[in-house]
Design a protein around this motif. Structure first.
Motif, mmCIF file in Angstrom:
data_model
loop_
_atom_site.group_PDB
_atom_site.id
_atom_site.type_symbol
_atom_site.label_atom_id
_atom_site.label_comp_id
_atom_site.label_asym_id
_atom_site.label_seq_id
_atom_site.Cartn_x
_atom_site.Cartn_y
_atom_site.Cartn_z
ATOM 1 N N ASP A 1 15.126 -0.172 -30.143
ATOM 2 C CA ASP A 1 16.026 -0.135 -31.297
ATOM 3 C C ASP A 1 17.487 -0.193 -30.858
ATOM 4 O O ASP A 1 18.342 0.558 -31.352
ATOM 5 C CB ASP A 1 15.765 1.114 -32.151
ATOM 6 N N LEU A 2 17.785 -1.095 -29.935
ATOM 7 C CA LEU A 2 19.141 -1.283 -29.424
ATOM 8 C C LEU A 2 19.630 -2.695 -29.717
ATOM 9 O O LEU A 2 18.831 -3.632 -29.808
ATOM 10 C CB LEU A 2 19.185 -1.053 -27.909
ATOM 11 N N ARG A 3 20.941 -2.838 -29.840
ATOM 12 C CA ARG A 3 21.567 -4.143 -29.985
ATOM 13 C C ARG A 3 22.775 -4.195 -29.055
ATOM 14 O O ARG A 3 23.495 -3.213 -28.931
ATOM 15 C CB ARG A 3 22.046 -4.383 -31.421
ATOM 16 N N PRO A 4 23.021 -5.344 -28.420
ATOM 17 C CA PRO A 4 24.244 -5.434 -27.626
ATOM 18 C C PRO A 4 25.473 -5.413 -28.525
ATOM 19 O O PRO A 4 25.454 -5.959 -29.635
ATOM 20 C CB PRO A 4 24.105 -6.777 -26.898
ATOM 21 N N ASP A 5 26.529 -4.765 -28.054
ATOM 22 C CA ASP A 5 27.792 -4.793 -28.790
ATOM 23 C C ASP A 5 28.488 -6.132 -28.643
ATOM 24 O O ASP A 5 29.308 -6.505 -29.487
ATOM 25 C CB ASP A 5 28.707 -3.673 -28.281
ATOM 26 N N ARG B 1 29.820 0.715 -24.502
ATOM 27 C CA ARG B 1 29.611 -0.636 -25.020
ATOM 28 C C ARG B 1 28.510 -1.291 -24.203
ATOM 29 O O ARG B 1 28.482 -1.165 -22.975
ATOM 30 C CB ARG B 1 30.865 -1.499 -24.913
ATOM 31 N N VAL B 2 27.615 -2.017 -24.865
ATOM 32 C CA VAL B 2 26.542 -2.744 -24.191
ATOM 33 C C VAL B 2 26.848 -4.227 -24.264
ATOM 34 O O VAL B 2 27.032 -4.790 -25.353
ATOM 35 C CB VAL B 2 25.177 -2.451 -24.850
ATOM 36 N N LEU B 3 26.913 -4.869 -23.092
ATOM 37 C CA LEU B 3 27.210 -6.296 -23.004
ATOM 38 C C LEU B 3 25.977 -7.036 -22.518
ATOM 39 O O LEU B 3 25.326 -6.617 -21.562
ATOM 40 C CB LEU B 3 28.362 -6.548 -22.018
ATOM 41 N N SER B 4 25.653 -8.149 -23.157
ATOM 42 C CA SER B 4 24.523 -8.983 -22.745
ATOM 43 C C SER B 4 25.043 -10.329 -22.265
ATOM 44 O O SER B 4 25.827 -10.990 -22.953
ATOM 45 C CB SER B 4 23.561 -9.201 -23.917
ATOM 46 N N THR B 5 24.594 -10.733 -21.071
ATOM 47 C CA THR B 5 24.908 -12.087 -20.614
ATOM 48 C C THR B 5 23.873 -13.093 -21.120
ATOM 49 O O THR B 5 24.119 -14.290 -21.096
ATOM 50 C CB THR B 5 24.950 -12.169 -19.079
ATOM 51 N N GLY B 6 22.702 -12.601 -21.540
ATOM 52 C CA GLY B 6 21.652 -13.498 -22.022
ATOM 53 C C GLY B 6 20.964 -14.274 -20.926
ATOM 54 O O GLY B 6 20.425 -15.358 -21.171
#
Length: 390
Positions: A54-58, A35-40
């Motif tokens: 071509d990635l998106r955070p989960d 899982r990829v988490l982004s804090t922004g």
């Protein structure tokens, strides 16, 4: 049952360096569920990078608020990460580097007794004020880390000096070289408006964003750039300006009216790689650029007083110049003259930071850590960096 891995991103450099790691873990679906988490923390710049791969955070935790202090940012990220880890309980949480996101995520995992894996572990300047707050962040994260993925042998030596058990250290190389190789066949020309301005001219690429450079240091860097361009009629400076208002205001005030200085907004990563590839010289306070430029044989002047990435300096590929304008101007003049032996050495290609296989080493070492195998990498599997002789 695959091991569950949470990978946390907050800033542009984290996304650049973790994108190939994410891809490498996802290439092993029988062993890992990622899982990829982004804090922004740097949301717009982070989105640019993820789009490039071509990635998106989960999951986007959206913890950032305009004008947040470091303490507020840390507290908000810690709270959000604590809730996320408590809900999903990964087998391993991976962080990269030394940002506020990294510190808060590692602390949250530690509180929930989830092992932390630290990519780019062991970098040290031995000065808590420089870089600030990164030096403190990475030292604190090392205390909380299980597997340490050190990019170089010197980084591993720093960890050993701090009594980190050697069986928990893997020398992997730096994943930024993996990222550069990902784009190797995509390096087309620059945007036409910039390319047209470069015709018959040499380009200096400038970056400046570090907190310790704000104020007089940034003023000095901008004054030096102005003088270098004035002293060399065939030189144009390109400066992708960080989104921070303090950086924007200083750059516009000093450099905004010069016809051979191009101030750009933050550019997508692939465009920035193109700029590095075509540069005659790079002036930077960025750690990542110090690691990337040797792949292109572009000399680097590091506008800092210390660097935790001494490999490029030791190989003669970069030079520490600080922010004193005269020192920067003199060093740039020597390189642009192309007459000194040092200038020729700085243009050698060959990267002492990595070989493009760091992500695969991290995946192998993580699997061994989670299955109780030691060492994480054997001697012939670990990265060994050298200075190119060519």
């Amino acid at each position: 049952m695959p091991h569950t891995i949470d990978i946390v991103l907050g800033t542009r450099p984290e996304a650049v360096k973790m994108a190939p790691v994410i891809a490498a873990f996802r290439d092993c679906p029988d062993d890992f569920a990622v899982r990829v988490l982004s804090t922004g923390q740097h949301k717009e710049m982070l989105t640019q990078i993820l789009d490039s791969f071509d990635l998106r955070p989960d999951r986007d935790l959206e913890v950032m608020r305009p004008g947040s202090s470091l303490a507020e940012m840390t507290a908000d990220t810690l709270r959000a990460m604590d809730q996320e880890i408590d809900t999903h309980r990964p087998d391993l949480l991976l962080v990269q580097g030394d940002t506020t996101t990294v510190l808060a995520a590692a602390l949250a995992a530690f509180y929930r007794r989830v092992p932390v894996g630290h990519v780019e572990a062991g970098l040290r300047s031995h000065d808590l004020q420089n870089p600030f707050p990164e030096e403190a962040n990475r030292r604190l994260v090392s205390i909380l880390t299980g597997p340490h993925f050190a990019p170089t042998e010197s980084a591993a030596a720093e960890l050993l000096a701090e009594r980190i058990p050697p069986e928990n250290i893997a020398v992997t190389g730096n994943t930024v070289v993996d990222a550069l190789l990902h784009f190797e066949d995509k390096l087309g020309p620059l945007a036409s408006d910039i390319q047209s301005r470069l015709l018959g001219r040499r380009m200096i690429l400038v970056t400046a964003h570090r907190r310790e450079s704000w104020g007089q240091g940034l003023e000095n860097i901008c004054r030096a750039v102005e003088s270098i361009v004035q002293d060399h009629p065939d030189v144009i400076a390109v400066f992708p300006v960080h989104a921070n208002p303090l950086v924007q205001q200083t750059a516009q005030r000093i450099l905004g009216r010069h016809d051979r200085i191009v101030l750009l907004p933050s550019v997508p990563y692939l465009d920035f790689v193109r700029l590095m590839h075509q540069a005659e010289l790079i002036l930077t306070d960025s750690g990542g650029v110090q690691e990337e430029a040797p792949s292109f044989g572009v000399p680097v002047l590091v506008t800092r007083d210390v660097t935790e990435r001494a490999e490029a300096v030791n190989c003669g590929l970069a030079r520490l110049v600080g922010t004193d304008p005269q020192t920067v101007i003199q060093a740039a003049g020597e390189i642009l003259a192309r007459t000194s032996r040092a200038s020729r050495i700085m243009r050698r290609t060959g990267n002492p930071f990595g070989d493009g296989r760091a992500s695969r080493r991290i995946v192998l070492a993580a699997k061994r850590f989670l299955t109780g195998q030691r060492p994480l990498l054997s001697g012939d599997e670990a990265f060994i960096g050298t200075c190119s002789e060519t």
